[in-house]
Write an enzyme that holds these catalytic residues in place. Structure first.
Site, PDB file in Angstrom:
ATOM      1  N   ASP A 198       0.831  -1.201   0.000  1.00 32.68           N
ATOM      2  CA  ASP A 198       0.000   0.000   0.000  1.00 32.68           C
ATOM      3  C   ASP A 198       0.865   1.251   0.000  1.00 32.68           C
ATOM      4  O   ASP A 198       0.651   2.173  -0.779  1.00 32.68           O
ATOM      5  CB  ASP A 198      -0.904  -0.025   1.246  1.00 32.68           C
ATOM      6  N   ASP A 326     -10.015  -1.320   2.492  1.00 33.95           N
ATOM      7  CA  ASP A 326      -9.590  -1.050   3.868  1.00 33.95           C
ATOM      8  C   ASP A 326     -10.524  -1.708   4.856  1.00 33.95           C
ATOM      9  O   ASP A 326     -10.088  -2.345   5.821  1.00 33.95           O
ATOM     10  CB  ASP A 326      -9.560   0.451   4.121  1.00 33.95           C
TER      11      ASP A 326
END
Lengths: 405, 250
Positions: A198, A326
């Site tokens: 990420d 997420d």
């Protein structure tokens, strides 16, 4: 009493955008923990050997040594992250070639598959667990209807907000539950690997997500994606009313880039909120923040590669957008913690919420695209191991002797 | 224990906090954030304490003085942390006041400050209840229940839930007392909070005696009611003072 004439204190409305995003994250995590506890509590049922791309390199078994497990888990994560990178670059390429309608169709199709296939599997497991009497034809009709409504809710802009948000949370729960079925070492190493990926994908100049965001900004388009948006609340005298707020396109003001979209699945905005926007939105707090959004996509398990968007951003009126990926990976962490003990669940939940808060603060300070996974995942993993190794012994020692402080 | 009994024990420990949360805290988002950060802070304190005590665990079963040391050190550490928490809150209060000035809204009222202190205390109480009571409850669902030898009349889970309720009360309201004590520089209020905390912790050591919980638990509730009364008196006085100040004609 003269209380009613007293002007409202700032405490009444400070922080409501944050709560607007914390509530669905908490609901998603709570549902996944509930599912894990309910469906995994029966030890006689075979632990689902979940074979997917994440276990392609190494299938963990109990008899291997710790080092073997760790190496195998690292290999698995490497394969998974490589698959995600390739898929994200394909997405960037398609977006570059302006195949946007294909992408939208694919997203809708994959949402349908998730709700139908994964949702159906979990419902069957639940029916089996609770011995719920239902026949297969009714079940199929209900499942089909629920999936179709879900696809429409997620991709059409005129649905009620609550239903859309509810369906997004449900999709997150379904995918997260299936990720918790991965073997233990693989899950933990995968989470850490994804947090590192990420950071790389969003912050490095060659990162696919950064390319995607820059392309979208330069073309003034939106990326088709699954993103949870906490709609701004508008006060109607004393009642809080959540209403869909339509914003019109406005010309450039003060030389800053004001790019706004009216579509529901808008994702990218670079906005400077100013005083006059208050009359458009009616929010009680002016946010003086200008923030770009980040987008990320990630394919899912081997069955279908879906594109979810991750990342975190702030809308102009303070409505926070959080990508569905997420939600999924926070819930995977908490679900995996639930498989050990509930003390670790509480510790990991608090760590993830703290990480989310830190990320949002960093967002308002740095005012550029930020990845939402790393801080929370790292804090969550650290707290899990601390709770498991240190806290549990201490607390059980004390409370089993009824000594508390 | 059965699911119904388990939910019952959980509500015994956390019921009042839940109603406090729904009626007062959930109205203002900032207070929810305060509860969450306070819970996180006390979780971190528990982790640090468990890290410090880990080499000495497991303690021998029937000797009570290591537990006394444990309670003493933990209470001292947590009281120190409470003072640090107040320092951070003071800075936050300044930030909020300057923010209020910037958007031309009134500064924090007394009731706001009291509510923030209450939220902080609630976070402490919830952290205690969750980690000392609920985390033992939830793995134990099933057809049987569990009794300890030292307190054999009542199931273990019920006793721990009752003790947790007392501690939740103590923690919630002593935070309000402590914050007001630090704000006004009142030595009595500042001193009474660690004393109450230590007394409550030491009283649980009474549970070491056989059937000690018959004496220990009511004494603990005595301490909890003392806390509640003192906090109520103090808050009433402050509110009267501030009302007299704002409207001197009355």
């Amino acid at each position: 009493m003269d209380r009613n004439q007293r002007p409202r204190s700032i405490l009444d409305s400070l922080g409501e955008e944050l709560i607007g995003i914390l509530t669905p994250v908490s609901i998603c995590m709570f549902t996944v923990v509930l599912l894990v506890c309910v469906l995994n509590s029966d030890p006689s049922s075979s632990s689902a050997s979940f074979s997917s791309i994440a276990t392609a390199a190494y299938a963990e078994s109990d008899s291997d040594s710790s080092w073997d497990k760790f190496v195998g888990a690292a290999l698995n994560s490497l394969v998974f992250v490589a698959a995600i990178t390739v898929a994200t670059f394909v997405l960037v390429l398609l977006f570059y070639l302006r195949c946007v309608s294909f992408l939208k169709f694919y997203m809708g199709f994959s949402a349908f598959i998730v709700l139908g296939n994964l949702g159906g599997e979990i419902l069957v497991l639940l029916i089996d667990r609770f011995r719920f009497p239902i026949d297969s034809i009714t079940f199929l009709i209900l499942l089909f209807n629920l999936s179709v409504v879900g696809v429409f809710a997620v991709f059409m802009s005129k649905f009620s907000i609550l239903i859309t948000q509810g369906y997004l949370v449900v999709i997150g729960v379904l995918v997260a539950y299936f990720f918790t079925l991965l073997p233990e070492w693989t899950t933990w190493v995968l989470l850490v690997a994804l947090a590192l990926y990420d950071i790389a994908a969003v912050l490095l100049p060659v990162g696919p997500l950064r390319l995607l965001v820059e392309m979208a900004i330069s073309r003034d388009e939106d990326i088709p994606a699954l993103v949870y948006e906490a709609r701004p609340v508008i006060r109607n005298d004393s009642r809080l009313v959540q209403r869909r707020v339509w914003r019109e396109r406005r010309s450039n003001q003060n030389g800053s880039n004001d790019i706004e979209n009216t579509s529901r699945d808008e994702v990218v905005r670079v906005v400077r909120a100013e005083a006059e926007e208050e009359e458009h939105v009616g929010s009680s707090e002016r946010s003086e923040i200008s923030v770009p959004l980040i987008d990320r996509s990630r394919p899912d398990q081997a069955e279908n590669s879906e594109t979810f968007l991750e990342g975190i951003g702030l809308g102009s009126s303070g409505a926070i957008k959080l990508g569905l990926g997420d939600f999924i990976f926070y819930s995977v962490l908490v679900g995996r913690a639930a498989m050990y003990d509930l003390m670790t669940v509480y510790a990991c939940y608090l760590a993830i919420i703290a990480g989310l808060g830190v990320t949002l603060m960093l967002l308002s300070v740095y005012q550029k695209a930020l990845p939402a996974l790393p801080v929370s995942i790292m804090l969550g993993v650290v707290f899990y191991f601390l709770a498991r190794l240190l806290l549990e012994v201490f607390v059980v020692q004390c409370s089993s002797n009824l000594v508390m402080f | 224990m059965t699911v119904a009994a388990g939910i019952g024990y959980a509500l015994v420990a956390l019921g009042p906090s839940l109603s406090l949360f729904v009626s007062v805290i959930s109205r203002k988002p900032f207070l929810i954030l305060t509860v969450l950060s306070s819970t996180l802070l006390w979780l971190v304190s528990l982790i640090i304490l468990s890290g410090l005590w880990r080499p000495f665990l497991p303690l021998k079963a029937n000797v009570w003085w290591p537990y006394a040391l444990l309670v003493l050190s933990s209470v001292c550490f947590q009281e120190g942390l409470r003072f640090l928490f107040w320092k951070v809150y003071k800075r936050l209060e300044d930030v909020l006041d300057s923010f209020a000035d910037r958007i031309s809204r009134p500064r924090l009222f007394l009731t706001d400050k009291l509510q923030i202190a209450l939220a902080g205390g609630l976070g402490h109480g919830v952290a205690h209840a969750v980690f000392f009571c609920l985390s033992l409850l939830t793995p134990a669902f099933g057809p049987a229940t569990f009794y300890v030898d030292r307190c054999s009349k009542v199931p273990f889970f019920l006793v721990s839930a009752i003790i947790a309720l007392a501690f939740v009360t103590i923690h919630t309201f002593s935070m309000v007392i402590a914050f007001e004590g630090y704000a006004k520089g009142n030595k009595v209020d500042q001193g009474i909070v660690p004393v109450i905390h230590l007394a409550a912790g030491m009283l649980t050591l009474v549970n070491f005696a056989s059937e000690g919980c018959v004496i220990g638990v009511p004494l603990l509730y005595l301490v909890a009611s003392v806390t509640l009364l003192h906090c109520g008196k103090m808050v009433w006085q402050r509110l009267k003072e501030s009302r007299n100040q704002s409207d001197p004609s009355r």
